[in-house]
Write a protein that holds these residues in place. Structure first.
Motif, PDB file in Angstrom:
ATOM      1  N   THR A  19       2.847  -7.113   6.058  1.00 53.35           N
ATOM      2  CA  THR A  19       3.659  -6.258   5.193  1.00 53.35           C
ATOM      3  C   THR A  19       5.135  -6.547   5.431  1.00 53.35           C
ATOM      4  O   THR A  19       5.527  -7.006   6.507  1.00 53.35           O
ATOM      5  CB  THR A  19       3.386  -4.775   5.464  1.00 53.35           C
ATOM      6  OG1 THR A  19       3.700  -4.492   6.833  1.00 53.35           O
ATOM      7  CG2 THR A  19       1.929  -4.443   5.200  1.00 53.35           C
ATOM      8  N   ALA A  75       9.297  -5.703   5.949  1.00 53.56           N
ATOM      9  CA  ALA A  75       9.963  -4.817   6.904  1.00 53.56           C
ATOM     10  C   ALA A  75      10.061  -3.390   6.380  1.00 53.56           C
ATOM     11  O   ALA A  75      10.052  -2.434   7.153  1.00 53.56           O
ATOM     12  CB  ALA A  75      11.349  -5.359   7.232  1.00 53.56           C
ATOM     13  N   ARG A  76      10.125  -3.238   5.058  1.00 51.60           N
ATOM     14  CA  ARG A  76      10.166  -1.903   4.462  1.00 51.60           C
ATOM     15  C   ARG A  76       9.135  -1.827   3.339  1.00 51.60           C
ATOM     16  O   ARG A  76       8.955  -2.778   2.594  1.00 51.60           O
ATOM     17  CB  ARG A  76      11.561  -1.581   3.918  1.00 51.60           C
ATOM     18  CG  ARG A  76      12.635  -1.533   5.003  1.00 51.60           C
ATOM     19  CD  ARG A  76      13.958  -1.029   4.472  1.00 51.60           C
ATOM     20  NE  ARG A  76      14.965  -0.970   5.518  1.00 51.60           N
ATOM     21  CZ  ARG A  76      15.086   0.031   6.380  1.00 51.60           C
ATOM     22  NH1 ARG A  76      14.257   1.063   6.300  1.00 51.60           N
ATOM     23  NH2 ARG A  76      16.030   0.014   7.309  1.00 51.60           N
ATOM     24  N   GLY A  77       8.489  -0.699   3.247  1.00 51.66           N
ATOM     25  CA  GLY A  77       7.449  -0.529   2.237  1.00 51.66           C
ATOM     26  C   GLY A  77       6.071  -0.576   2.864  1.00 51.66           C
ATOM     27  O   GLY A  77       5.902  -0.891   4.043  1.00 51.66           O
ATOM     28  N   GLU A  78       5.054  -0.230   2.074  1.00 51.52           N
ATOM     29  CA  GLU A  78       3.680  -0.233   2.554  1.00 51.52           C
ATOM     30  C   GLU A  78       2.760  -0.784   1.480  1.00 51.52           C
ATOM     31  O   GLU A  78       3.136  -0.883   0.311  1.00 51.52           O
ATOM     32  CB  GLU A  78       3.232   1.175   2.952  1.00 51.52           C
ATOM     33  CG  GLU A  78       3.184   2.170   1.801  1.00 51.52           C
ATOM     34  CD  GLU A  78       2.708   3.547   2.236  1.00 51.52           C
ATOM     35  OE1 GLU A  78       3.007   3.946   3.379  1.00 51.52           O
ATOM     36  OE2 GLU A  78       2.035   4.214   1.439  1.00 51.52           O
ATOM     37  N   SER A 137       4.988  -0.509   6.925  1.00 48.56           N
ATOM     38  CA  SER A 137       5.935  -1.621   7.059  1.00 48.56           C
ATOM     39  C   SER A 137       5.850  -2.276   8.432  1.00 48.56           C
ATOM     40  O   SER A 137       5.703  -1.606   9.451  1.00 48.56           O
ATOM     41  CB  SER A 137       7.356  -1.116   6.820  1.00 48.56           C
ATOM     42  OG  SER A 137       7.685  -0.086   7.737  1.00 48.56           O
ATOM     43  N   GLU A 162       4.489  -9.416   2.476  1.00 44.21           N
ATOM     44  CA  GLU A 162       5.296 -10.514   3.009  1.00 44.21           C
ATOM     45  C   GLU A 162       4.542 -11.823   2.818  1.00 44.21           C
ATOM     46  O   GLU A 162       5.091 -12.828   2.382  1.00 44.21           O
ATOM     47  CB  GLU A 162       5.585 -10.278   4.496  1.00 44.21           C
ATOM     48  CG  GLU A 162       6.551 -11.257   5.112  1.00 44.21           C
ATOM     49  CD  GLU A 162       7.985 -11.002   4.707  1.00 44.21           C
ATOM     50  OE1 GLU A 162       8.784 -11.950   4.800  1.00 44.21           O
ATOM     51  OE2 GLU A 162       8.303  -9.868   4.282  1.00 44.21           O
ATOM     52  N   TYR A 179      11.431  -7.197  16.181  1.00 48.32           N
ATOM     53  CA  TYR A 179      10.124  -6.648  15.805  1.00 48.32           C
ATOM     54  C   TYR A 179       9.545  -5.815  16.944  1.00 48.32           C
ATOM     55  O   TYR A 179       8.987  -4.725  16.712  1.00 48.32           O
ATOM     56  CB  TYR A 179       9.172  -7.788  15.445  1.00 48.32           C
ATOM     57  CG  TYR A 179       7.793  -7.323  15.040  1.00 48.32           C
ATOM     58  CD1 TYR A 179       7.518  -7.015  13.713  1.00 48.32           C
ATOM     59  CD2 TYR A 179       6.775  -7.180  15.978  1.00 48.32           C
ATOM     60  CE1 TYR A 179       6.252  -6.573  13.324  1.00 48.32           C
ATOM     61  CE2 TYR A 179       5.517  -6.733  15.605  1.00 48.32           C
ATOM     62  CZ  TYR A 179       5.261  -6.440  14.280  1.00 48.32           C
ATOM     63  OH  TYR A 179       4.018  -5.989  13.910  1.00 48.32           O
ATOM     64  N   ALA A 181      11.351  -2.514  17.080  1.00 48.54           N
ATOM     65  CA  ALA A 181      10.908  -1.636  15.992  1.00 48.54           C
ATOM     66  C   ALA A 181       9.526  -1.071  16.274  1.00 48.54           C
ATOM     67  O   ALA A 181       9.246   0.099  15.966  1.00 48.54           O
ATOM     68  CB  ALA A 181      10.914  -2.409  14.671  1.00 48.54           C
ATOM     69  N   ARG A 238       8.563   2.824  16.703  1.00 51.85           N
ATOM     70  CA  ARG A 238       7.506   3.429  15.899  1.00 51.85           C
ATOM     71  C   ARG A 238       6.521   4.217  16.775  1.00 51.85           C
ATOM     72  O   ARG A 238       6.059   5.294  16.388  1.00 51.85           O
ATOM     73  CB  ARG A 238       6.760   2.354  15.118  1.00 51.85           C
ATOM     74  CG  ARG A 238       5.703   2.927  14.157  1.00 51.85           C
ATOM     75  CD  ARG A 238       5.057   1.865  13.309  1.00 51.85           C
ATOM     76  NE  ARG A 238       4.262   0.950  14.117  1.00 51.85           N
ATOM     77  CZ  ARG A 238       4.487  -0.349  14.242  1.00 51.85           C
ATOM     78  NH1 ARG A 238       5.510  -0.905  13.609  1.00 51.85           N
ATOM     79  NH2 ARG A 238       3.722  -1.113  14.993  1.00 51.85           N
ATOM     80  N   GLU A 278      14.866   9.551  15.050  1.00 51.70           N
ATOM     81  CA  GLU A 278      15.243   9.790  13.665  1.00 51.70           C
ATOM     82  C   GLU A 278      15.019  11.255  13.307  1.00 51.70           C
ATOM     83  O   GLU A 278      14.020  11.863  13.688  1.00 51.70           O
ATOM     84  CB  GLU A 278      14.406   8.918  12.742  1.00 51.70           C
ATOM     85  CG  GLU A 278      14.552   7.433  13.006  1.00 51.70           C
ATOM     86  CD  GLU A 278      13.661   6.602  12.110  1.00 51.70           C
ATOM     87  OE1 GLU A 278      13.432   5.442  12.430  1.00 51.70           O
ATOM     88  OE2 GLU A 278      13.184   7.143  11.087  1.00 51.70           O
TER      89      GLU A 278
END
Length: 429
Positions: free
Chosen positions: A26, A28-31, A58, A79, A294, A297, A301, A426
């Motif tokens: 996938t 970096a952003r989105g699903e 993502s 991706e 990665y 991130a 997560r 966040e």
């Protein structure tokens, strides 16, 4: 075949032949969503039902494998997505068959000496160790067993937050979206993403091994099911020493070496004459090297999922604690001996097992602290933890701090453990 659905979302359909694998990454952003249209398929050993959709968020990577053939629909921008004909899944299934035979034999014997397999996956970074562990656990549950998943990789946090050593029983297929269940994890806090205190790391692993032995003695099904152990990618020097210590402390009888012949040869030589068998498994072609960004991130997560849930379904509680009501400690540090007691020319070293009180300060901001089951300073070296809190604000005037907790109410203990874990959370205000 690619097209746009009625809602304008890109849709691709892939037809897989026998023993082929669809590999999807996938952006970096989105699903994206994957659905099994027909046939039979599995993701990391977990079966998919026909018509079932799986959400892949993502930055994630999935591999859908079929033994007999399948049609897979992928909705959303990817991706990359491709069908691979060469995959080590059959060899992983054969490995499961060997392990399962030992489980069946242990379950059929009445003797408390009959143990199920204790298997450890080893290898350098980015060879798919955690994926192989998930596959073996899922195959075991499909065969009716509930192995213990043990995670010794500090930097990953497969069971709970990074910087910990954990174990969790797997009594059902690992949820493809939520990951390893957290109902009954056994968690020890190390407090860092790398092993900068090997003595303390060994101590925790030995403690975990003792708990594993006690669990096996008390529960026949657990004894027969055995355990599956994931390890760090540090395999040289001290890293190899830590692997060998873990092998001994957890009484591992099957070591699976993934992705490096040199390590396979080293372990064969060092474990020669023991009751431990060493096997070499092929690295999947779908495994790619992860960048530092990665990895960072992925760790963020895991912290976020602990407090907010895998899909953001949780609402962590923001609460205030006063310095006078809590005790914070750090393990490691402090002088081992005065200079006068050491040989001439030797500098004093720190005690890796010393429990040191921490004076609250603004340095606690953005720290992730562990809530220990230990009630006294002396208990901390042997106690596991109940959970974690995240410090969102430190008020030195009021001598208090504000923290996030996964659930409201008082903490199980006022004894906290501090390390070097920081997270810029966040939406924590």
């Amino acid at each position: 075949m690619a097209s746009d659905g009625d809602d304008g979302i890109a849709v691709q359909t892939f037809t897989l032949e026998q023993e082929q694998e669809l590999r999807v990454e996938t952006p970096a952003r989105g699903e994206i969503k994957l659905k099994l249209v027909d046939g039979t398929a599995e993701v990391f050993g977990a079966e998919i039902a026909v018509g079932q959709s799986i959400t892949c968020v993502s930055g994630r990577k999935l591999a859908v494998f079929t033994y007999h053939g399948a049609t897979i629909e992928v909705r959303g921008e990817v991706e990359i997505a491709y069908v691979a004909g060469e995959t080590p899944m059959v060899s992983y299934a054969n490995t499961h068959s060997v392990l399962n035979a030992k489980r069946v034999a242990a379950a059929s014997e009445n003797s408390s000496e009959a143990e199920g397999p204790r298997v450890m996956c080893v290898g350098p970074t980015d060879v798919g160790k955690s994926t192989v562990c998930s596959i073996l656990c899922n195959y075991a549950t499909r065969a009716g067993h509930a192995p213990l998943y043990v995670d010794l990789d500090l930097g990953q946090g497969a069971v709970t937050v990074p910087g910990t050593i954990c174990a969790a029983p797997i009594d059902a297929q690992i949820d493809l979206e939520e990951g390893i269940p957290l109902e009954m994890p056994l968690v020890y806090f190390y407090g860092d993403l790398t092993v900068n205190n090997p003595d303390y790391y060994k101590h925790i692993v030995s403690r975990l091994g003792t708990m594993l032995d006690e669990r096996s003695k008390a529960n026949e099904e657990a004894r027969a099911a055995g355990c599956v152990v994931n390890t760090m990618g540090w395999i040289d020097g001290v890293g190899l020493e830590l692997l060998l210590h873990a092998r001994e402390a957890l009484k591992i009888d099957h070591v699976l070496v993934i992705g490096q012949e040199r390590l396979f040869g080293q372990l064969q030589q060092k474990l020669k004459g023991t009751d431990c068998q060493v096997f070499r498994l092929q690295k999947s072609g779908g495994v790619v090297e992860r960048t530092p960004e990665y990895r960072r991130a992925s760790r963020d997560r895991m912290f976020k999922e602990y407090f907010y849930g895998a899909t953001g379904e949780l609402a962590p509680a923001s609460q205030t604690a006063y310095f006078s009501k809590i005790s914070i400690y750090r393990i490691g540090g402090g002088p081992r001996a005065p200079t006068s007691a050491l040989p001439i020319g030797q500098a004093p070293s720190t005690d890796p097992m010393r429990v040191t009180p921490v004076v609250p300060s603004t340095s606690l901001l953005h720290s992730v602290l562990a809530v220990s089951h230990g009630k006294t300073q002396g208990d901390l070296l042997t106690s596991n933890v109940a959970g974690f809190i995240y410090i969102t604000e430190v008020n030195m005037m009021q001598k208090s701090f504000t923290y996030l907790s996964p659930c409201p109410g008082e903490l199980p203990s006022n004894v906290l453990l501090s390390g070097n874990l920081k997270w810029l959370g966040e939406d924590v205000k």
